[in-house]
Design an enzyme around this catalytic site. Structure first.
Site, mmCIF file in Angstrom:
data_model
loop_
_atom_site.group_PDB
_atom_site.id
_atom_site.type_symbol
_atom_site.label_atom_id
_atom_site.label_comp_id
_atom_site.label_asym_id
_atom_site.label_seq_id
_atom_site.Cartn_x
_atom_site.Cartn_y
_atom_site.Cartn_z
ATOM 1 N N SER A 99 -12.518 -20.066 -0.069
ATOM 2 C CA SER A 99 -12.112 -20.948 -1.164
ATOM 3 C C SER A 99 -12.158 -20.257 -2.506
ATOM 4 O O SER A 99 -11.622 -20.760 -3.501
ATOM 5 C CB SER A 99 -13.042 -22.163 -1.217
ATOM 6 O OG SER A 99 -14.372 -21.722 -1.488
ATOM 7 N N ASN A 126 -28.834 -26.974 -22.790
ATOM 8 C CA ASN A 126 -28.236 -25.713 -22.390
ATOM 9 C C ASN A 126 -26.937 -26.024 -21.655
ATOM 10 O O ASN A 126 -26.763 -27.117 -21.115
ATOM 11 C CB ASN A 126 -29.175 -24.922 -21.483
ATOM 12 C CG ASN A 126 -30.158 -24.085 -22.282
ATOM 13 O OD1 ASN A 126 -29.866 -23.666 -23.401
ATOM 14 N ND2 ASN A 126 -31.336 -23.882 -21.704
ATOM 15 N N SER A 138 -13.225 -28.397 -9.240
ATOM 16 C CA SER A 138 -13.781 -27.857 -8.002
ATOM 17 C C SER A 138 -13.201 -26.462 -7.822
ATOM 18 O O SER A 138 -12.099 -26.175 -8.316
ATOM 19 C CB SER A 138 -13.387 -28.741 -6.813
ATOM 20 O OG SER A 138 -13.595 -28.066 -5.580
ATOM 21 N N THR A 186 29.097 5.752 4.967
ATOM 22 C CA THR A 186 28.581 4.704 5.836
ATOM 23 C C THR A 186 28.001 5.380 7.063
ATOM 24 O O THR A 186 28.543 6.377 7.536
ATOM 25 C CB THR A 186 29.691 3.718 6.248
ATOM 26 O OG1 THR A 186 30.734 4.431 6.923
ATOM 27 C CG2 THR A 186 30.281 3.015 5.034
ATOM 28 N N HIS A 187 26.868 4.884 7.556
ATOM 29 C CA HIS A 187 26.145 5.529 8.663
ATOM 30 C C HIS A 187 25.731 6.952 8.295
ATOM 31 O O HIS A 187 25.597 7.806 9.179
ATOM 32 C CB HIS A 187 26.997 5.564 9.941
ATOM 33 C CG HIS A 187 27.473 4.230 10.401
ATOM 34 N ND1 HIS A 187 26.747 3.428 11.259
ATOM 35 C CD2 HIS A 187 28.606 3.528 10.107
ATOM 36 C CE1 HIS A 187 27.412 2.306 11.479
ATOM 37 N NE2 HIS A 187 28.538 2.337 10.786
ATOM 38 N N SER A 317 5.787 22.486 -4.299
ATOM 39 C CA SER A 317 5.127 23.087 -3.142
ATOM 40 C C SER A 317 4.025 24.024 -3.603
ATOM 41 O O SER A 317 4.150 24.698 -4.631
ATOM 42 C CB SER A 317 6.138 23.855 -2.297
ATOM 43 O OG SER A 317 5.500 24.576 -1.271
ATOM 44 N N LYS A 323 10.402 25.311 -5.565
ATOM 45 C CA LYS A 323 10.768 24.049 -4.911
ATOM 46 C C LYS A 323 10.418 22.872 -5.813
ATOM 47 O O LYS A 323 9.326 22.798 -6.373
ATOM 48 C CB LYS A 323 10.041 23.907 -3.577
ATOM 49 C CG LYS A 323 10.601 22.828 -2.663
ATOM 50 C CD LYS A 323 9.944 22.909 -1.290
ATOM 51 C CE LYS A 323 10.640 22.030 -0.269
ATOM 52 N NZ LYS A 323 10.584 20.615 -0.611
ATOM 53 N N ASN A 325 10.657 18.524 -5.814
ATOM 54 C CA ASN A 325 10.863 17.372 -4.933
ATOM 55 C C ASN A 325 11.171 16.097 -5.720
ATOM 56 O O ASN A 325 10.820 15.994 -6.903
ATOM 57 C CB ASN A 325 9.621 17.150 -4.069
ATOM 58 C CG ASN A 325 9.334 18.327 -3.158
ATOM 59 O OD1 ASN A 325 10.254 18.995 -2.690
ATOM 60 N ND2 ASN A 325 8.062 18.592 -2.919
ATOM 61 N N GLU A 330 9.927 9.113 -4.172
ATOM 62 C CA GLU A 330 8.933 9.004 -3.103
ATOM 63 C C GLU A 330 7.814 8.044 -3.495
ATOM 64 O O GLU A 330 7.325 7.267 -2.662
ATOM 65 C CB GLU A 330 8.369 10.388 -2.800
ATOM 66 C CG GLU A 330 9.384 11.301 -2.117
ATOM 67 C CD GLU A 330 8.925 12.741 -1.994
ATOM 68 O OE1 GLU A 330 9.632 13.516 -1.337
ATOM 69 O OE2 GLU A 330 7.868 13.086 -2.562
#
Length: 474
Positions: A99, A126, A138, A186-187, A317, A323, A325, A330
């Site tokens: 809860s 108090n 609640s 495509t594909h 790298s 290199k 990336n 990512e």
């Protein structure tokens, strides 16, 4: 007992609490009971809870239930919470009572202690965590209300602006590359041409729809369980509490809030949270699509597609010099994966509404606010460090486009699918431009073939081959 601890009392007895803790016995019991993880409920959620406590104090004062000194002390305590207090005085683990009662009491105890210190010496009472700070409330209506409010504010103030920023960045980039034609795919295989502008505006529209879907959830997030108290009946709350509370909280937070139409639904279920989670997942899917497209288009630079060059942000790298990336893409892909997983968590948590109460509320709050934060940050990263800064490799784009045998598709209306396929296969096999092969294998003039097979015209759509006067028809 060590000087580092003091003794606090609750209904179960005495508990040792760190001397510098603003919280009391019930919070310490939760800390002792749930040493589960490093996750605590995020500050945006806690701020929403404090706003709820403040609005409740104002409401109870106006309804004559809370004295002016007590109400003023609670309000001042809410207004005086510092980042340090948020960081150190709310230690309860997310994996606690379902809860969220432990977190509710944590907030109540911290505010009660600060409020008591604010009372003048001539005030004898108090401030009690249960009797004053939690008056007319609640855990069972406070926590669901805080879930809705914190998500509403986070989506409205953080995620939607970030998505709009990403959409604008894509649209600006689309305008800057509007004249460039490229191979469609495509594909992951060569297809008929498109322009970079068409491709990017597809991305922009996808992000636009993500924002619209999230905006559609805001009216339901604006409905609060507050006023239903323990099970939805509103026991121990003034009949006018819910409406007046919503008005006070609306003014405080700058959003239009209202009591739920049915408190039993608002307390027993988390269907709206599940809905929002689904829209966040959809947004994650969209960001994953953009990130992966960028990665493919940037791949290489020599052996891949190599159509674009993303900004060089860091060495790629520890062993291969030079290199670089696609680190932002990512990062965003991992963000998307996390949010997709979070949706499964919220789905399971959402179905844990047993009779009059959902009992995975802290997990829902933590998970959804994490998803909102991640998506907002990911959208801004993608906009500023990937989309805005990538450049086109136009020579490579043009070379690949000129040798794409799929351009022959435009000849279908003239010579038929089978003959066009024969030309495409010959062009593939010989590695020659489709224009040269088509000139040899048909009786269509080279000038006419150049007109029909012009990639820019193919990207405009329509039936180019059959309309001998296609240029005029357009």
């Amino acid at each position: 007992m060590s000087d580092q601890f003091r003794t606090e009392q609750d209904s179960l007895g005495s508990v040792e609490v760190p001397t510098d803790a603003l919280y009391g016995a019930q919070t310490q019991r939760a800390v002792n009971n749930f040493p589960v993880s490093d996750y605590t409920l995020p500050i945006p959620f806690l701020r929403a809870m404090v706003s709820i406590k403040r609005a409740a104090a104002e409401t109870n004062r106006e309804l004559g239930l809370l004295s002016e000194p007590a109400a003023r002390a609670i309000i001042d305590a809410c207004d005086g919470l510092t980042p340090e207090i948020y960081a150190h005085q709310f230690p309860v683990d997310v994996f606690q009572t379902g809860s969220g009662t432990s977190t509710n009491m944590n907030v109540n105890e911290v505010l009660a202690r600060i409020a008591s210190d604010h009372l003048s010496d001539d005030v004898e009472e108090n401030i009690g965590a249960n009797d004053h700070v939690n008056m007319s409330q609640s855990s069972n209506d406070v926590i669901p209300s805080a879930i809705h409010l914190s998500m509403l504010l986070a989506i409205k103030n953080e995620l939607l602006p970030a998505l709009h920023h990403l959409q604008y960045a894509i649209e600006q980039k689309a305008q800057s590359v509007s004249g460039v034609v490229k191979n469609g795919r495509t594909h992951l295989m060569d297809a008929v041409p498109v322009t970079f502008e068409q491709e990017l505006m597809g991305w922009a529209d996808q992000i636009k729809h993500c924002g619209a879907r999230l905006e559609s959830t805001l009216p339901r997030l604006s409905e609060l369980a507050q006023g239903g108290t323990a099970v939805g009946t509103g026991l121990n709350a003034h009949p006018e509490f819910a409406t007046l509370f919503a008005q006070k909280l609306s003014a405080r937070c700058g959003v239009a809030l209202s009591p739920a139409d049915n408190f039993f639904t608002a307390i027993a279920t988390q269907d709206t949270a599940v809905e929002v989670s689904g829209q966040l997942k959809t947004c994650a899917v969209a960001l994953m699509k953009l990130a992966n497209d960028l990665r493919w288009m940037n791949s290489g630079p020599l052996a891949g597609i190599g159509e674009i060059e993303l900004p060089s942000l860091q060495p790629g790298s520890s062993i291969m010099p030079g290199k670089v990336n696609p680190v932002i893409a990512e990062s965003v892909a991992m963000i998307a994966a996390r949010v997709m997983g979070n949706d499964t968590t919220v789905t399971i948590a959402g179905q844990s509404g047993n009779f009059q109460l959902n009992v995975m509320l802290p997990l829902i709050a933590h998970t959804l606010l994490e998803s909102i934060q991640l998506l907002g940050n990911g959208a801004k990263l993608l906009a500023d460090k990937a989309i805005a800064g990538f450049s086109l490799k136009q020579e490579r784009i043009a070379r690949a486009l000129s040798r794409n045998p799929i351009l022959v598709t435009a000849l279908n209306p003239i010579i038929g699918y089978e003959k066009a396929a024969e030309i495409a296969k010959t062009a593939y096999r010989t590695g020659r431009p489709v224009l040269d092969v088509a000139e040899e294998m048909t009786d269509i003039s080279r000038e006419r073939l150049q007109e029909i097979l012009d990639p820019a015209r193919l990207a405009e759509g329509g039936i180019i081959g059959r309309l001998g006067q296609n240029k005029d028809a357009k």
